[in-house]
Design a protein around this motif. Structure first.
Motif, PDB file in Angstrom:
ATOM      1  N   ASN A  33       0.835  -1.204   0.000  1.00  0.00           N
ATOM      2  CA  ASN A  33       0.000   0.000   0.000  1.00  0.00           C
ATOM      3  C   ASN A  33       0.871   1.256   0.000  1.00  0.00           C
ATOM      4  O   ASN A  33       2.030   1.213   0.427  1.00  0.00           O
ATOM      5  CB  ASN A  33      -0.981  -0.009   1.177  1.00  0.00           C
ATOM      6  N   GLU A  84      -3.940  -1.621   5.923  1.00  0.00           N
ATOM      7  CA  GLU A  84      -2.869  -1.139   6.805  1.00  0.00           C
ATOM      8  C   GLU A  84      -2.911   0.385   6.983  1.00  0.00           C
ATOM      9  O   GLU A  84      -1.930   1.020   7.349  1.00  0.00           O
ATOM     10  CB  GLU A  84      -1.514  -1.614   6.268  1.00  0.00           C
ATOM     11  N   HIS A 102       4.880   1.151   1.176  1.00  0.00           N
ATOM     12  CA  HIS A 102       5.028  -0.145   1.853  1.00  0.00           C
ATOM     13  C   HIS A 102       5.097  -1.264   0.825  1.00  0.00           C
ATOM     14  O   HIS A 102       4.197  -1.397  -0.007  1.00  0.00           O
ATOM     15  CB  HIS A 102       3.839  -0.353   2.791  1.00  0.00           C
ATOM     16  N   HIS A 104       6.395  -5.550  -0.232  1.00  0.00           N
ATOM     17  CA  HIS A 104       6.506  -6.934   0.238  1.00  0.00           C
ATOM     18  C   HIS A 104       7.569  -7.649  -0.599  1.00  0.00           C
ATOM     19  O   HIS A 104       7.266  -8.666  -1.223  1.00  0.00           O
ATOM     20  CB  HIS A 104       5.181  -7.669   0.041  1.00  0.00           C
ATOM     21  N   HIS A 178       7.108  -9.889   6.745  1.00  0.00           N
ATOM     22  CA  HIS A 178       6.020  -9.156   6.089  1.00  0.00           C
ATOM     23  C   HIS A 178       6.578  -8.186   5.040  1.00  0.00           C
ATOM     24  O   HIS A 178       6.442  -8.427   3.844  1.00  0.00           O
ATOM     25  CB  HIS A 178       5.220  -8.441   7.189  1.00  0.00           C
TER      26      HIS A 178
HETATM   27 ZN   LIG Z   1       1.733  -5.332   4.071  1.00  0.00          ZN
END
Ligand SMILES: [Zn+2]
Length: 216
Positions: A33, A84, A102, A104, A178
């Motif tokens: 996000n 989130e 953000h 991953h 994460h």
């Molecule tokens: Zn995440």
């Protein structure tokens, strides 16, 4: 949101950033996000954030939602903001926070698990550290805090907020197993910081997998 005339420009830039990150392989499935702070004239909206459950590789500006300080979409927007959102809102309570990104990535997920017990990852000796705001030499130390992962995002935000340093530079943190959160004073700063950290996480991962541990 139609009450803020420049919203489309912010949504365009954020969608482009999300597609760029996905193109780098840092946003598998519909994860990750991205948000950008909105100017005062957009109040009570605080930031624009990507919607939940959207494939970031094809993210459209229409998938960007303006939210208030409680995480509510403005003007009854039907899209659900990122799951989130509360981590983003927690970060916007800090000074000079213009955008929060953000990801991953594989490197971020792996390193955040292997160094979780230490509680941070120290990056040092890499030329690209100079891509971070205020850093002009490679032989410095930049610390990425690592926090345990949780599905209770509001609880996680409350846990992390007091742990982030305020008197020394802090560019981001990792959630164990994460991913990575980074930020900057504006979207282009945050984007550059993201690229720096993802590059350095890959370097650290390679070094450690070849048995040359540089220390957590
Ligand atoms: Zn995440």
């Amino acid at each position: 949101m139609d009450t803020f005339r420049d919203f489309k420009r912010y949504a365009d830039q954020l969608a482009e950033t999300a597609r760029w990150a996905a193109g780098k392989g840092w946003a598998p499935a519909t994860s990750t996000n991205y948000s950008v702070r909105l100017p005062d004239e957009a109040a009570p909206a605080i930031c624009a954030i990507t919607a939940s459950g959207v494939d970031k590789e094809h993210l459209d500006p229409a998938d960007v939602v303006a939210i208030d300080s409680d995480g509510r979409p403005m003007n009854g927007h039907p899209l659900k903001p990122s799951a989130e959102t509360f981590l983003h809102l927690m970060l916007y309570r800090r000074e000079n926070m213009g955008a929060v990104l953000h990801t991953h990535s594989v490197a971020g997920a792996l390193l955040s698990r292997s160094a979780e017990a230490v509680g941070h990852l120290t990056l040092s000796g890499w030329e690209l550290l100079k891509g971070l705001d205020g850093i002009d030499r490679h032989d410095c130390e930049v610390r990425l805090p690592i926090f345990p992962n949780s599905q209770d995002i509001a609880g996680l935000a409350a846990l992390i907020e007091p742990c982030l340093p305020r008197s020394e530079p802090c560019y981001g943190f990792l959630l164990a197993g994460h991913g990575l959160y980074v930020w900057g004073k504006d979207l282009s700063d945050a984007k550059r910081h993201l690229e720096v950290f993802e590059y350095l996480l890959q370097c650290e991962r390679e070094v450690r997998s070849h048995g040359h541990n540089t220390g957590a």
